[in-house]
Design a protein around this motif. Structure first.
Motif, PDB file in Angstrom:
ATOM      1  N   LEU A  61      12.729  17.510  -4.389  1.00  0.00           N
ATOM      2  CA  LEU A  61      13.594  17.618  -5.567  1.00  0.00           C
ATOM      3  C   LEU A  61      13.620  19.042  -6.112  1.00  0.00           C
ATOM      4  O   LEU A  61      14.693  19.610  -6.352  1.00  0.00           O
ATOM      5  N   VAL A  62      12.461  19.629  -6.288  1.00  0.00           N
ATOM      6  CA  VAL A  62      12.389  20.999  -6.820  1.00  0.00           C
ATOM      7  C   VAL A  62      13.027  21.985  -5.837  1.00  0.00           C
ATOM      8  O   VAL A  62      13.821  22.852  -6.228  1.00  0.00           O
ATOM      9  N   GLY A  63      12.698  21.841  -4.562  1.00  0.00           N
ATOM     10  CA  GLY A  63      13.297  22.717  -3.553  1.00  0.00           C
ATOM     11  C   GLY A  63      14.806  22.580  -3.509  1.00  0.00           C
ATOM     12  O   GLY A  63      15.534  23.573  -3.424  1.00  0.00           O
ATOM     13  N   GLY A  64      15.298  21.348  -3.582  1.00  0.00           N
ATOM     14  CA  GLY A  64      16.742  21.112  -3.568  1.00  0.00           C
ATOM     15  C   GLY A  64      17.436  21.743  -4.765  1.00  0.00           C
ATOM     16  O   GLY A  64      18.531  22.301  -4.651  1.00  0.00           O
ATOM     17  N   ALA A  65      16.785  21.678  -5.915  1.00  0.00           N
ATOM     18  CA  ALA A  65      17.362  22.295  -7.114  1.00  0.00           C
ATOM     19  C   ALA A  65      17.458  23.808  -6.950  1.00  0.00           C
ATOM     20  O   ALA A  65      18.466  24.431  -7.324  1.00  0.00           O
ATOM     21  N   VAL A  66      16.427  24.408  -6.383  1.00  0.00           N
ATOM     22  CA  VAL A  66      16.435  25.867  -6.157  1.00  0.00           C
ATOM     23  C   VAL A  66      17.535  26.247  -5.172  1.00  0.00           C
ATOM     24  O   VAL A  66      18.334  27.157  -5.424  1.00  0.00           O
ATOM     25  N   GLY A  67      17.597  25.543  -4.038  1.00  0.00           N
ATOM     26  CA  GLY A  67      18.605  25.848  -3.026  1.00  0.00           C
ATOM     27  C   GLY A  67      20.019  25.664  -3.542  1.00  0.00           C
ATOM     28  O   GLY A  67      20.906  26.487  -3.291  1.00  0.00           O
ATOM     29  N   THR A  68      20.244  24.599  -4.282  1.00  0.00           N
ATOM     30  CA  THR A  68      21.568  24.333  -4.843  1.00  0.00           C
ATOM     31  C   THR A  68      21.962  25.397  -5.858  1.00  0.00           C
ATOM     32  O   THR A  68      23.118  25.840  -5.887  1.00  0.00           O
ATOM     33  N   ALA A  69      21.019  25.832  -6.676  1.00  0.00           N
ATOM     34  CA  ALA A  69      21.311  26.874  -7.672  1.00  0.00           C
ATOM     35  C   ALA A  69      21.690  28.186  -6.993  1.00  0.00           C
ATOM     36  O   ALA A  69      22.635  28.869  -7.424  1.00  0.00           O
ATOM     37  N   VAL A  70      20.982  28.542  -5.928  1.00  0.00           N
ATOM     38  CA  VAL A  70      21.295  29.783  -5.209  1.00  0.00           C
ATOM     39  C   VAL A  70      22.683  29.682  -4.581  1.00  0.00           C
ATOM     40  O   VAL A  70      23.499  30.603  -4.690  1.00  0.00           O
TER      41      VAL A  70
ATOM     42  N   ARG B  63       7.522  22.050   4.924  1.00  0.00           N
ATOM     43  CA  ARG B  63       8.722  21.536   5.597  1.00  0.00           C
ATOM     44  C   ARG B  63       9.603  20.788   4.611  1.00  0.00           C
ATOM     45  O   ARG B  63      10.820  20.996   4.555  1.00  0.00           O
ATOM     46  N   LEU B  64       8.980  19.918   3.817  1.00  0.00           N
ATOM     47  CA  LEU B  64       9.754  19.138   2.850  1.00  0.00           C
ATOM     48  C   LEU B  64      10.350  20.020   1.745  1.00  0.00           C
ATOM     49  O   LEU B  64      11.527  19.883   1.405  1.00  0.00           O
ATOM     50  N   GLY B  65       9.548  20.915   1.188  1.00  0.00           N
ATOM     51  CA  GLY B  65      10.014  21.738   0.082  1.00  0.00           C
ATOM     52  C   GLY B  65      11.011  22.791   0.496  1.00  0.00           C
ATOM     53  O   GLY B  65      12.068  22.952  -0.127  1.00  0.00           O
ATOM     54  N   LEU B  66      10.684  23.521   1.557  1.00  0.00           N
ATOM     55  CA  LEU B  66      11.564  24.613   1.993  1.00  0.00           C
ATOM     56  C   LEU B  66      12.681  24.128   2.916  1.00  0.00           C
ATOM     57  O   LEU B  66      13.827  24.556   2.779  1.00  0.00           O
ATOM     58  N   GLY B  67      12.344  23.255   3.869  1.00  0.00           N
ATOM     59  CA  GLY B  67      13.338  22.779   4.830  1.00  0.00           C
ATOM     60  C   GLY B  67      14.296  21.770   4.229  1.00  0.00           C
ATOM     61  O   GLY B  67      15.486  22.038   4.043  1.00  0.00           O
TER      62      GLY B  67
ATOM     63  N   VAL C  63       0.852  -1.183   0.000  1.00  0.00           N
ATOM     64  CA  VAL C  63       0.000   0.000   0.000  1.00  0.00           C
ATOM     65  C   VAL C  63       0.890   1.236   0.000  1.00  0.00           C
ATOM     66  O   VAL C  63       1.762   1.385   0.839  1.00  0.00           O
ATOM     67  N   LEU C  64       0.674   2.099  -0.981  1.00  0.00           N
ATOM     68  CA  LEU C  64       1.445   3.339  -1.066  1.00  0.00           C
ATOM     69  C   LEU C  64       0.716   4.456  -0.332  1.00  0.00           C
ATOM     70  O   LEU C  64      -0.507   4.541  -0.372  1.00  0.00           O
ATOM     71  N   LYS C  65       1.468   5.289   0.320  1.00  0.00           N
ATOM     72  CA  LYS C  65       0.875   6.452   0.981  1.00  0.00           C
ATOM     73  C   LYS C  65       0.435   7.446  -0.078  1.00  0.00           C
ATOM     74  O   LYS C  65       1.106   7.621  -1.096  1.00  0.00           O
ATOM     75  N   PRO C  66      -0.674   8.146   0.169  1.00  0.00           N
ATOM     76  CA  PRO C  66      -1.116   9.152  -0.811  1.00  0.00           C
ATOM     77  C   PRO C  66      -0.072  10.250  -0.979  1.00  0.00           C
ATOM     78  O   PRO C  66       0.580  10.647  -0.023  1.00  0.00           O
ATOM     79  N   PHE C  67       0.087  10.699  -2.185  1.00  0.00           N
ATOM     80  CA  PHE C  67       0.955  11.830  -2.524  1.00  0.00           C
ATOM     81  C   PHE C  67       2.429  11.581  -2.240  1.00  0.00           C
ATOM     82  O   PHE C  67       3.184  12.508  -2.106  1.00  0.00           O
ATOM     83  N   ARG C  68       2.833  10.336  -2.117  1.00  0.00           N
ATOM     84  CA  ARG C  68       4.250  10.036  -1.879  1.00  0.00           C
ATOM     85  C   ARG C  68       5.115  10.643  -2.982  1.00  0.00           C
ATOM     86  O   ARG C  68       6.176  11.181  -2.728  1.00  0.00           O
ATOM     87  N   GLY C  69       4.657  10.546  -4.215  1.00  0.00           N
ATOM     88  CA  GLY C  69       5.407  11.127  -5.327  1.00  0.00           C
ATOM     89  C   GLY C  69       5.477  12.635  -5.239  1.00  0.00           C
ATOM     90  O   GLY C  69       6.477  13.240  -5.604  1.00  0.00           O
ATOM     91  N   LEU C  70       4.427  13.253  -4.724  1.00  0.00           N
ATOM     92  CA  LEU C  70       4.420  14.699  -4.562  1.00  0.00           C
ATOM     93  C   LEU C  70       5.467  15.128  -3.535  1.00  0.00           C
ATOM     94  O   LEU C  70       6.171  16.114  -3.746  1.00  0.00           O
ATOM     95  N   SER C  71       5.589  14.377  -2.449  1.00  0.00           N
ATOM     96  CA  SER C  71       6.592  14.713  -1.431  1.00  0.00           C
ATOM     97  C   SER C  71       7.995  14.705  -2.022  1.00  0.00           C
ATOM     98  O   SER C  71       8.788  15.620  -1.802  1.00  0.00           O
ATOM     99  N   SER C  72       8.296  13.667  -2.777  1.00  0.00           N
ATOM    100  CA  SER C  72       9.621  13.575  -3.412  1.00  0.00           C
ATOM    101  C   SER C  72       9.839  14.698  -4.418  1.00  0.00           C
ATOM    102  O   SER C  72      10.928  15.262  -4.504  1.00  0.00           O
ATOM    103  N   THR C  73       8.795  15.030  -5.151  1.00  0.00           N
ATOM    104  CA  THR C  73       8.899  16.100  -6.146  1.00  0.00           C
ATOM    105  C   THR C  73       9.142  17.444  -5.480  1.00  0.00           C
ATOM    106  O   THR C  73       9.968  18.236  -5.940  1.00  0.00           O
TER     107      THR C  73
END
Length: 137
Positions: A15-24, A75-79, A2-12
C-alpha cells in the motif's frame, strides 16, 4: 483459521509503495501531459523505466536468495508497490485507443505507440535483468 505472520505488514508495504509510485507517476504525467494526437511521452517513459527497474530489482533479489524476510518485503514494497503504482497499463491502453480513434496519421502513431511500448517494455525488463546479472558477478 491460522494467519501467516506479518500478513498485515505485507499489505502495508504494498500500500505504501503503491502510493509512492502513483504519486511519482501522477506528478510526471501532470508535468508532461500528452498532446492530442501526439506521442504520450510521459507514459511511454514511465512504463519503460518501470520495466527496466522491475527487471533489475527482481533479478537482483532472486540472485541474493529465496523470497523470504527482507527480500520479500523489498519485492512487495518496491516491485508490487512502487513499480506497480508507477507503471500504468490503464493510461497506456486509454492513450492507445485515443490515438487509434483519431484517424489519419494518428492511427500510425497509435499502432507504433502500442507495439513500441510492449516490445520496448520487454526489452527494458530484460535489460534490467542483464544489468543485475552483470552487477552480481
Amino acid at each position: 483459521m491460522v494467519l501467516k505472520p506479518f500478513r498485515g505488514l505485507s499489505s502495508t508495504v504494498v500500500l505504501v509503495g503503491g502510493a509512492v509510485g502513483t504519486a511519482v507517476r501522477a506528478a510526471l504525467e501532470s508535468a508532461f501531459p500528452a498532446q492530442p494526437g501526439g506521442w504520450p511521452w510521459a507514459t511511454f517513459a514511465i512504463n519503460l523505466t518501470g520495466s527496466f527497474l522491475l527487471g533489475l530489482l527482481l533479478e537482483t533479489l532472486s540472485r541474493r536468495g529465496p523470497d523470504a524476510g527482507l527480500r520479500r518485503y523489498l519485492r512487495l514494497g518496491l516491485g508490487t508497490g512502487v513499480m506497480g503504482g508507477y507503471t500504468t497499463y490503464s493510461s497506456f491502453a486509454v492513450e492507445s485507443v485515443r490515438l487509434l480513434g483519431l484517424g489519419g496519421g494518428a492511427i500510425v502513431v497509435g499502432i507504433g505507440y502500442a507495439l513500441g511500448s510492449v516490445a520496448l517494455g520487454l526489452a527494458a525488463a530484460f535489460a534490467g535483468m542483464w544489468v543485475a546479472t552483470r552487477w552480481s558477478r
